[in-house]
Design a protein around this motif. Sequence first.
Motif, short mmCIF file in Angstrom:
data_model
loop_
_atom_site.label_atom_id
_atom_site.label_comp_id
_atom_site.label_asym_id
_atom_site.label_seq_id
_atom_site.Cartn_x
_atom_site.Cartn_y
_atom_site.Cartn_z
N TRP A 1 0.83 -1.21 0.00
CA TRP A 1 0.00 0.00 0.00
C TRP A 1 0.86 1.25 0.00
CZ3 TRP A 1 -3.79 -1.28 4.55
CH2 TRP A 1 -4.65 -2.29 4.16
N ASN B 1 1.51 2.83 3.23
CA ASN B 1 2.42 2.07 4.06
C ASN B 1 3.87 2.43 3.76
OD1 ASN B 1 3.90 -0.03 5.32
ND2 ASN B 1 2.18 -1.41 5.12
N HIS B 2 4.19 2.72 2.52
CA HIS B 2 5.58 3.02 2.19
C HIS B 2 5.82 4.51 1.91
CE1 HIS B 2 5.09 3.45 -2.23
NE2 HIS B 2 4.24 2.45 -2.16
N THR C 1 6.83 -2.76 15.03
CA THR C 1 6.86 -2.04 13.76
C THR C 1 8.11 -2.41 12.97
OG1 THR C 1 5.59 -0.21 14.66
CG2 THR C 1 6.89 0.25 12.70
N TYR D 1 8.27 -4.35 9.21
CA TYR D 1 8.94 -3.84 8.01
C TYR D 1 10.07 -4.77 7.56
CZ TYR D 1 6.12 0.31 7.87
OH TYR D 1 5.05 1.15 7.76
N SER E 1 8.25 -7.75 5.97
CA SER E 1 7.63 -7.34 4.71
C SER E 1 8.68 -7.20 3.61
CB SER E 1 6.87 -6.04 4.89
OG SER E 1 6.29 -5.62 3.69
#
Length: 115
Positions: free
Chosen positions: A20, A23-24, A96, A100, A103
Motif C-alpha cells: 500500500w 504504508n511506504h 513495527t 517492516y 515485509s
Amino acid sequence: MSFQNKLEAAQKELSEANIWKANHNPPIYVLLRKLGFNIRPFHYCSFMSNFLRHSIWFGGAWGLLMWFTTWQSSGMTIKAALLTSLFAGMFSGLFTALYYKHSAKKNNLSDWQAL
C-alpha cells in the motif's frame, strides 16, 4: 545514483510488490521530503533505524497525549508516565521494525544501496 532516483526506484519496486502506498509513503514523509529531508521508505531502513524512529515518535506522542488527557488528572507521577511511555514506545517500535523487516524479506525487496 542520487537520492531522488533511488527513491523513485524504491517506490516503483514497492508498488510492484503491491504494498500500500500509505504504508511506504505516508503523508508525513511526503511533507518532510518537500521540506528537503531525504528520508528512505521504511522497508529500506535498517531494523534498528525503524525501531528507534518509531519508538521515539510513538512513545513521545502517546505519552504526551496520555499525560494531558488521563494521567495528570489521575495523579500519576512524571517518573511513572515517562517509564510507561518508554516501554510503550519500545514495544510498539519493536513490532513495527519486525513488520517492516518481514515485509521487505517476504517481498524480496532490494537493499537501498542496490537500487
